[in-house]
Design a protein around this motif. Structure first.
Motif, PDB file in Angstrom:
ATOM      1  N   TYR A   1     -12.356   5.863  -2.767  1.00 51.49           N
ATOM      2  CA  TYR A   1     -11.681   4.878  -1.933  1.00 51.49           C
ATOM      3  C   TYR A   1     -10.851   5.593  -0.888  1.00 51.49           C
ATOM      4  CZ  TYR A   1      -8.533   1.190  -0.495  1.00 51.49           C
ATOM      5  OH  TYR A   1      -7.831   0.298   0.257  1.00 51.49           O
TER       6      TYR A   1
ATOM      7  N   ILE B   1      -7.971   4.991   1.820  1.00 50.50           N
ATOM      8  CA  ILE B   1      -7.014   3.972   2.220  1.00 50.50           C
ATOM      9  C   ILE B   1      -7.178   3.741   3.728  1.00 50.50           C
ATOM     10  CG2 ILE B   1      -5.460   4.674   0.343  1.00 50.50           C
ATOM     11  CD1 ILE B   1      -3.427   5.338   2.539  1.00 50.50           C
TER      12      ILE B   1
ATOM     13  N   TYR C   1     -12.738  -3.650  -1.880  1.00 50.03           N
ATOM     14  CA  TYR C   1     -12.334  -4.582  -2.932  1.00 50.03           C
ATOM     15  C   TYR C   1     -12.528  -6.015  -2.464  1.00 50.03           C
ATOM     16  CZ  TYR C   1      -9.951  -0.916  -5.606  1.00 50.03           C
ATOM     17  OH  TYR C   1      -9.667   0.186  -6.340  1.00 50.03           O
TER      18      TYR C   1
ATOM     19  N   HIS D   1     -10.197   0.056 -12.382  1.00 46.59           N
ATOM     20  CA  HIS D   1      -8.868  -0.422 -12.786  1.00 46.59           C
ATOM     21  C   HIS D   1      -8.997  -1.325 -14.003  1.00 46.59           C
ATOM     22  CE1 HIS D   1      -6.468   0.471  -9.085  1.00 46.59           C
ATOM     23  NE2 HIS D   1      -7.623   0.322  -8.456  1.00 46.59           N
TER      24      HIS D   1
ATOM     25  N   HIS E   1     -12.597   5.053  -9.021  1.00 46.21           N
ATOM     26  CA  HIS E   1     -11.853   4.654 -10.212  1.00 46.21           C
ATOM     27  C   HIS E   1     -12.145   3.216 -10.608  1.00 46.21           C
ATOM     28  CE1 HIS E   1      -9.450   3.749  -6.624  1.00 46.21           C
ATOM     29  NE2 HIS E   1      -8.987   2.709  -7.282  1.00 46.21           N
TER      30      HIS E   1
ATOM     31  N   ILE F   1      -1.003   3.814 -12.458  1.00 43.47           N
ATOM     32  CA  ILE F   1      -0.496   2.767 -11.573  1.00 43.47           C
ATOM     33  C   ILE F   1      -1.467   1.596 -11.419  1.00 43.47           C
ATOM     34  CG2 ILE F   1       0.890   4.424 -10.318  1.00 43.47           C
ATOM     35  CD1 ILE F   1      -1.118   4.353  -8.049  1.00 43.47           C
TER      36      ILE F   1
ATOM     37  N   GLN G   1      -6.300   3.319 -15.052  1.00 41.26           N
ATOM     38  CA  GLN G   1      -7.479   3.530 -14.207  1.00 41.26           C
ATOM     39  C   GLN G   1      -8.293   4.613 -14.888  1.00 41.26           C
ATOM     40  OE1 GLN G   1      -6.634   4.366 -10.034  1.00 41.26           O
ATOM     41  NE2 GLN G   1      -4.726   3.203 -10.137  1.00 41.26           N
TER      42      GLN G   1
ATOM     43  N   ALA H   1      -2.748   9.059  -4.263  1.00 38.74           N
ATOM     44  CA  ALA H   1      -1.793   8.224  -5.003  1.00 38.74           C
ATOM     45  C   ALA H   1      -1.265   8.913  -6.268  1.00 38.74           C
ATOM     46  CB  ALA H   1      -2.441   6.892  -5.370  1.00 38.74           C
TER      47      ALA H   1
ATOM     48  N   GLY I   1      -1.564  -0.278  -8.433  1.00 36.88           N
ATOM     49  CA  GLY I   1      -2.064  -0.347  -7.058  1.00 36.88           C
ATOM     50  C   GLY I   1      -1.948  -1.756  -6.497  1.00 36.88           C
ATOM     51  N   PRO I   2      -2.367  -1.943  -5.251  1.00 39.30           N
ATOM     52  CA  PRO I   2      -2.115  -3.222  -4.564  1.00 39.30           C
ATOM     53  C   PRO I   2      -3.189  -4.293  -4.726  1.00 39.30           C
ATOM     54  CG  PRO I   2      -2.802  -1.522  -2.982  1.00 39.30           C
ATOM     55  CD  PRO I   2      -2.819  -0.877  -4.339  1.00 39.30           C
ATOM     56  N   TYR I   3      -4.268  -4.045  -5.479  1.00 39.08           N
ATOM     57  CA  TYR I   3      -5.424  -4.939  -5.376  1.00 39.08           C
ATOM     58  C   TYR I   3      -5.789  -5.704  -6.640  1.00 39.08           C
ATOM     59  CZ  TYR I   3      -6.068  -2.312  -1.021  1.00 39.08           C
ATOM     60  OH  TYR I   3      -5.879  -1.725   0.199  1.00 39.08           O
TER      61      TYR I   3
ATOM     62  N   ASP J   1       2.729   1.666  -3.416  1.00 41.65           N
ATOM     63  CA  ASP J   1       1.853   1.941  -4.556  1.00 41.65           C
ATOM     64  C   ASP J   1       1.192   3.317  -4.437  1.00 41.65           C
ATOM     65  OD1 ASP J   1       2.618  -0.564  -5.350  1.00 41.65           O
ATOM     66  OD2 ASP J   1       0.669  -1.511  -5.024  1.00 41.65           O
ATOM     67  N   VAL J   2       0.959   3.777  -3.229  1.00 42.98           N
ATOM     68  CA  VAL J   2       0.335   5.094  -3.053  1.00 42.98           C
ATOM     69  C   VAL J   2       1.341   6.229  -3.272  1.00 42.98           C
ATOM     70  CG1 VAL J   2      -0.659   6.651  -1.324  1.00 42.98           C
ATOM     71  CG2 VAL J   2      -1.597   4.349  -1.603  1.00 42.98           C
TER      72      VAL J   2
ATOM     73  N   LEU K   1       0.832  -1.207   0.000  1.00 35.78           N
ATOM     74  CA  LEU K   1       0.000   0.000   0.000  1.00 35.78           C
ATOM     75  C   LEU K   1       0.867   1.258   0.000  1.00 35.78           C
ATOM     76  CD1 LEU K   1      -2.911   1.166   0.233  1.00 35.78           C
ATOM     77  CD2 LEU K   1      -2.563   1.181   2.713  1.00 35.78           C
TER      78      LEU K   1
ATOM     79  N   ARG L   1      -8.646   8.469  -2.446  1.00 38.22           N
ATOM     80  CA  ARG L   1      -8.478   8.379  -3.883  1.00 38.22           C
ATOM     81  C   ARG L   1      -9.837   8.647  -4.504  1.00 38.22           C
ATOM     82  NH1 ARG L   1      -6.344   4.649  -7.332  1.00 38.22           N
ATOM     83  NH2 ARG L   1      -5.822   6.670  -8.194  1.00 38.22           N
TER      84      ARG L   1
HETATM   85  C1  MBD Z   1      -6.309   1.586  -4.303  1.00 37.97           C
HETATM   86  O1  MBD Z   1      -7.552   1.180  -4.621  1.00 37.97           O
HETATM   87  C2  MBD Z   1      -5.520   1.972  -5.300  1.00 37.97           C
HETATM   88  O2  MBD Z   1      -6.023   1.903  -6.534  1.00 37.97           O
HETATM   89  C3  MBD Z   1      -4.230   2.411  -5.050  1.00 37.97           C
HETATM   90  C4  MBD Z   1      -3.376   2.857  -6.170  1.00 37.97           C
HETATM   91  C5  MBD Z   1      -3.753   2.468  -3.770  1.00 37.97           C
HETATM   92  C6  MBD Z   1      -4.556   2.070  -2.758  1.00 37.97           C
HETATM   93  C7  MBD Z   1      -5.834   1.631  -3.011  1.00 37.97           C
END
Ligand code: MBD
Ligand code: FE
Length: 283
Positions: free
Chosen positions: A198, A200, A164, A224, A222, A105, A238, A252, A107-109, A83-84, A80, A219
């Motif tokens: 979203y 975090i 997610y 993905h 979005h 990007i 995204q 992010a 991201g982590p998911y 990626d952020v 996290l 965020r």
């Molecule tokens: C997310 O959903 C995301 O897309 C990113 C880049 C970082 C944290 C959560």
């Protein structure tokens, strides 16, 4: 499960993201030449030393950093955190040669191998899945304009509560995750629901940094995608919705004007048209 185990926590989603990274991407991390490791590690450390000298960082601050870094690992939040706050620059450098679609990007998911839905269909969702129904049509082409029949469009996104599947508890495994295959004209049609913005996780180490610095944790909403076709570079992107208050201050730093959608109201929901232009692989 008890009510407590059912609550989304930073440690649970962080642990899932860490396991996911290990199973998908660990194999690729070996093999960086020692000269390159030395160069990059030295310059990153020199940047840290420079900040310490410039701002006369104290032992209390140094120990706060140490405690926080320990917490990032304990909460499984390295994916996290990176990626952020870091990935967007890696993505920028990795794709600066491209002439086709802008990406952003991962991201982590992301989870590979989501259910296949052909050229037209609905992502897996629960009965009465909350959120505005969204119909998305588009075409995948190469930079010369030719349609890419059989291109793969993998979609994953948060639900209308901002969670997610596979990273928050109590959601069916493949909820709001699917893979589509473009038809002979490179076209696809996807039925899903509009995701929520979203936030975090605020209860882990990343949340502690955000609170301690007085930042926000948001965020914008979005979708993905990963779009791929033989002989072409994989596009990770995204897509964003106009008017979201966090399009201009995404934590992010992953919003680009080319990735903004233009939804139309239709009977029972919204419709969007957005296609992708893939760059041929460089020889
Ligand atoms: C997310 O959903 C995301 O897309 C990113 C880049 C970082 C944290 C959560
Ligand atoms: Fe996301």
């Amino acid at each position: 499960m008890t009510a407590i185990q059912e609550t989304a926590t930073a440690a649970a989603s962080g642990a899932n993201a860490t396991e996911r990274f290990k199973s998908d991407k660990f194999a690729g991390v070996a093999g960086t030449p020692p000269e390159r490791v030395s160069l990059l590690a030295r310059e990153v450390l020199e940047a840290v030393h420079g900040t310490i000298r410039k701002h006369k960082v104290t032992y209390d601050e140094y120990n706060a950093l140490k405690a926080w870094l320990i917490g990032v690992g304990e909460d499984g939040e390295w994916p996290l955190f990176l990626d952020v706050w870091v990935e967007h620059v890696v993505e920028e450098v990795a794709t600066e040669h491209r002439e086709g679609n802008k990406g952003t990007i991962e991201g982590p998911y992301y989870v590979p191998d989501a259910p296949e839905r052909g050229a037209r269909g609905s992502v897996p969702m629960r009965d009465g899945e909350p959120g505005t129904p969204l119909t998305w049509t588009g075409q995948v082409t190469s930079t010369d304009g030719s349609p890419l029949a059989g291109a793969k469009v993998e979609l994953w996104h948060a639900d209308a509560d901002g969670f997610y599947s596979q990273f928050a508890p109590g959601i069916p495994e493949w909820n709001l995750r699917a893979s589509f295959t473009a038809d002979d004209s490179g076209r696809f049609e996807i039925h899903t629901v509009r995701p929520a913005p979203y936030q975090i996780p605020t209860d882990g180490a990343c949340g502690k940094l955000i609170a301690a610095a007085g930042w926000h944790a948001w965020r914008p909403a979005h979708l993905h995608v990963k779009v791929s076709a033989p002989g072409h570079e994989l596009l990770t992107a995204q897509l964003y919705f106009p008017g979201d208050e966090h399009n201009d201050d995404d934590i992010a730093s992953a919003v680009k004007p080319e990735l903004l959608l233009d939804p139309r109201s239709v009977d029972g929901g919204e419709a969007i048209e957005y296609g992708f232009v893939l760059d041929p692989e460089r020889s």
